[in-house]
Scaffold this motif. Structure first.
Motif, PDB file in Angstrom:
ATOM      1  N   ARG A   1       0.805  -1.065   0.069  1.00  0.00           N
ATOM      2  CA  ARG A   1      -0.126   0.080   0.083  1.00  0.00           C
ATOM      3  C   ARG A   1       0.789   1.228   0.135  1.00  0.00           C
ATOM      4  O   ARG A   1       0.613   2.249  -0.741  1.00  0.00           O
TER       5      ARG A   1
ATOM      6  N   TRP B   1      -5.920  -0.809  -7.037  1.00  0.00           N
ATOM      7  CA  TRP B   1      -5.904  -1.041  -5.458  1.00  0.00           C
ATOM      8  C   TRP B   1      -7.240   0.201  -4.889  1.00  0.00           C
ATOM      9  O   TRP B   1      -7.836  -0.104  -4.177  1.00  0.00           O
ATOM     10  N   ALA B   2      -7.289   1.423  -5.618  1.00  0.00           N
ATOM     11  CA  ALA B   2      -7.966   2.403  -5.302  1.00  0.00           C
ATOM     12  C   ALA B   2      -9.458   1.825  -5.387  1.00  0.00           C
ATOM     13  O   ALA B   2     -10.180   2.090  -4.740  1.00  0.00           O
ATOM     14  N   ALA B   3      -9.568   1.266  -6.792  1.00  0.00           N
ATOM     15  CA  ALA B   3     -10.891   0.688  -7.092  1.00  0.00           C
ATOM     16  C   ALA B   3     -11.245  -0.143  -5.933  1.00  0.00           C
ATOM     17  O   ALA B   3     -12.534  -0.183  -5.573  1.00  0.00           O
TER      18      ALA B   3
ATOM     19  N   SER C   1     -10.381  -0.467  -3.137  1.00  0.00           N
ATOM     20  CA  SER C   1     -10.667   0.064  -1.602  1.00  0.00           C
ATOM     21  C   SER C   1     -12.154   0.809  -1.727  1.00  0.00           C
ATOM     22  O   SER C   1     -13.103   0.918  -0.626  1.00  0.00           O
ATOM     23  N   ALA C   2     -12.459   1.531  -2.525  1.00  0.00           N
ATOM     24  CA  ALA C   2     -13.774   2.228  -3.033  1.00  0.00           C
ATOM     25  C   ALA C   2     -14.879   1.449  -2.876  1.00  0.00           C
ATOM     26  O   ALA C   2     -15.837   1.471  -2.159  1.00  0.00           O
ATOM     27  N   ALA C   3     -14.749   0.068  -3.415  1.00  0.00           N
ATOM     28  CA  ALA C   3     -15.976  -0.756  -3.561  1.00  0.00           C
ATOM     29  C   ALA C   3     -16.126  -1.379  -2.035  1.00  0.00           C
ATOM     30  O   ALA C   3     -17.211  -1.471  -1.739  1.00  0.00           O
TER      31      ALA C   3
ATOM     32  N   LEU D   1     -15.554   0.067   0.412  1.00  0.00           N
ATOM     33  CA  LEU D   1     -15.930   1.145   1.567  1.00  0.00           C
ATOM     34  C   LEU D   1     -17.407   1.229   1.157  1.00  0.00           C
ATOM     35  O   LEU D   1     -18.296   1.393   2.271  1.00  0.00           O
ATOM     36  N   LEU D   2     -17.656   1.026  -0.014  1.00  0.00           N
ATOM     37  CA  LEU D   2     -19.395   1.369  -0.342  1.00  0.00           C
ATOM     38  C   LEU D   2     -20.118   0.111   0.191  1.00  0.00           C
ATOM     39  O   LEU D   2     -21.265   0.289   0.478  1.00  0.00           O
TER      40      LEU D   2
ATOM     41  N   CYS E   1     -19.467   0.276   4.475  1.00  0.00           N
ATOM     42  CA  CYS E   1     -19.597   1.225   5.270  1.00  0.00           C
ATOM     43  C   CYS E   1     -20.794   2.276   4.981  1.00  0.00           C
ATOM     44  O   CYS E   1     -21.004   3.546   5.631  1.00  0.00           O
ATOM     45  N   SER E   2     -21.760   1.653   4.039  1.00  0.00           N
ATOM     46  CA  SER E   2     -22.776   2.706   3.640  1.00  0.00           C
ATOM     47  C   SER E   2     -23.902   1.889   3.160  1.00  0.00           C
ATOM     48  O   SER E   2     -23.830   0.504   2.836  1.00  0.00           O
TER      49      SER E   2
END
Length: 571
Positions: free
Chosen positions: A8, A24-26, A28-30, A32-33, A36-37
């Motif tokens: 990382r 890696w950013a994609a 992590s965003a997936a 999180l969605l 966490c939401s």
């Protein structure tokens, strides 16, 4: 774990791979969605509000007819001319053992019989069949009323039996394809065609004996199919390439093919049973499979201005527009009203819009077959109409293409050929009235002394609105409660006059004509007085009238009975 941290943190180093960091950013965003939401449906309210509008069809519905629909109308008038009495008929379920025709054949046959009975009153369908598996409200009520002797079903005289005999799919299948390829370009083309056969067999039987009548059968088949075309092409330039695919196909469904066979079978069975020249109704140009496609080509070629001129000329000739309405815009309220009335009388979906079904119905009788078998226009062209009254050539069914607003009244009592004999006192009289245009109908009776009473509308038949080409029985001898019986009265001349109006005129009539139905109207002598009062409130152009008269003669006295033999002498 340390290796993960290293991977990382390596994204922030100058030597980090951009692709690896984006991946890696994609991820992590997936994550999180997902964890966490949560989704809030309220945020989608505006988006979902378009669903009811998008769910609506974008093409107006049209009447479901086949190429033999005009043949059914022709048979209706032919049965009327042959004076076929009203016959009760029913039908069995029409099975499809192939399981490949998901359509209601029985309901199609009922519709075909109904279209052959609008003017002639030739058939009345008896819906007696009870399905023990799927009970509905009508069946449940029928069972209750029959068990309590509160309902009596009339026994039909005829019944129709039959079913889908076969479905041979893909009898013909044709496939063509070829391609070409190069160093940086390749292309391919393919074409596929198929044909399917659908067969339908029907028979007419005697319901009383449950025997099929020999010779009264129909066995026909129709071909329908599908086809497709496709083109693929691809090219490369260096490391990049482009590819596109074009394709189109068509599929002719089983529903339209089955309705064509059902209408044809109805014409054949009824024509053979009634012993009328039914083949004349199968020779109309509208039965040609290419008729609708040719009409559609002419519709597209005419354009909006040409279509408007053609339809306007037809409406003027048939009385839906007056001469002062010439040159109206297509969205004018008078034009839309005339289109709506014409559509209603022609049996198509009422829209008030100049669409292809209206165009086809107005001009269908001005198309003929040329010597080479192609469709040609009679009396009109793509640029505009000529004189449509010239093109209304005699049809095989005797119906003129351009019909004026009129009432056709007939005496329905069986009669020998030639002049009708007079009725005798007390003999029942049966009449019928048919309108060429949807109108409000009022019928009046005048006896030999000139007394007048209103027959229609009455307490039983309260609605005066009658559809075009719908025969009205006077009285309705097939109804359980006809409302009245028309018997010949005292010797002399009796008559019935029917008046058709474009608007409901009941409330505008003078007080002396507001008397209850089937009671003498005071202050009015003869049918001439009735017609004068309609003229005073509507004018001569707002109604049409027809009078039907007959003679009544006195009943012949019964012959004297022979004298009784003398009593034997006493011994």
């Amino acid at each position: 774990m340390d290796s993960d941290i290293g991977s990382r943190t390596s994204c922030f180093s100058p030597s980090a791979s951009s692709g690896k960091c984006l991946l890696w950013a994609a991820i992590s965003a997936a994550a999180l969605l997902a964890g966490c939401s949560h989704l809030d449906p309220r945020k989608d309210a505006e988006y979902q509000s378009y669903a009811p509008t998008a769910d609506r069809p974008v093409v107006r519905p049209i009447r479901s007819i086949s190429s033999f629909n005009e043949s059914l109308v022709c048979m209706d008038y032919m049965l009327r001319a042959a004076e076929i009495p009203t016959t009760l008929i029913t039908a069995k379920q029409f099975p499809d053992y192939s399981g490949k025709v998901p359509a209601s054949t029985k309901d199609m046959m009922i519709t075909a019989l109904s279209r052959m009975s609008r003017v002639s009153n030739a058939f009345r369908y008896v819906d007696y069949e009870v399905n023990l598996v799927t009970q509905d409200t009508v069946q449940n009520l029928t069972t209750i009323l029959l068990n309590n002797n509160q309902m009596q079903l009339q026994r039909p005289a005829l019944y129709i039996s039959g079913g889908v005999s076969f479905v041979d799919q893909n009898v013909f299948t044709n496939s063509e394809s070829f391609g070409a390829a190069g160093e940086r370009f390749n292309a391919g083309y393919n074409r596929n065609r198929s044909a399917t056969l659908l067969g339908l067999e029907m028979h007419l039987g005697d319901f009383r004996t449950r025997t099929l009548l020999p010779g009264l059968d129909s066995a026909n088949e129709v071909v329908f199919g599908g086809g497709s075309q496709g083109l693929d092409a691809a090219a490369t330039i260096g490391l990049y390439g482009v590819k596109f695919t074009l394709g189109r196909d068509y599929t002719q469904g089983t529903g339209g093919a089955l309705r064509t066979l059902v209408d044809l079978a109805a014409v054949e069975l009824v024509g053979k049973w009634a012993r009328v020249p039914y083949w004349q109704c199968l020779m109309l140009e509208q039965t040609n499979p290419n008729f609708q496609r040719q009409m559609r080509d002419w519709f597209d070629q005419s354009g909006p201005s040409g279509q408007l001129r053609l339809i306007e000329n037809s409406l003027l000739n048939q009385g839906y527009l007056s001469s002062s309405d010439s040159g109206l815009a297509v969205n004018d309220i008078r034009m839309r009203g005339a289109l709506a009335r014409f559509q209603s009388d022609s049996g198509i979906v009422v829209t008030g819009v100049l669409d292809f079904p209206t165009y086809e119905r107005a001009l269908r009788n001005f198309v003929k077959l040329s010597e080479d078998g192609s469709m040609v226009r009679m009396g009109w062209s793509a640029s505009g109409p000529a004189d449509m009254t010239v093109a209304s050539a005699a049809r095989s069914d005797g119906i003129s293409s351009v019909r004026p607003w009129m009432i056709d009244m007939q005496i329905e009592n069986p009669q020998p050929a030639g002049e009708r004999p007079a009725f005798t006192e007390g003999e029942q009289v049966f009449l019928s009235a048919t309108l060429s245009r949807s109108s409000y109908l009022y019928c009046y009776f005048s006896d030999a002394a000139g007394n007048v009473m209103r027959l229609l509308p009455n307490a039983i038949t309260t609605n005066a609105m009658i559809s075009a080409d719908q025969a009205v029985r006077i009285p309705d001898w097939m109804a359980p409660n006809p409302g009245f019986i028309l018997d010949a009265g005292k010797p002399g001349v009796e008559a019935v006059m029917c008046v058709a109006t474009a608007q409901d005129a009941a409330s505008r009539l003078p007080p002396e004509m507001q008397a209850p139905a089937l009671s003498n109207m005071r202050g009015i002598q003869g049918l001439q007085g009735v017609q004068q009062r309609f003229s005073s409130i509507l004018g001569t152009d707002e109604f049409v009238a027809q009078v039907l008269q007959w003679n009544v003669v006195a009943r012949k006295p019964a012959p004297p009975s022979p004298p009784a033999p003398p009593a034997p002498a006493a011994k």
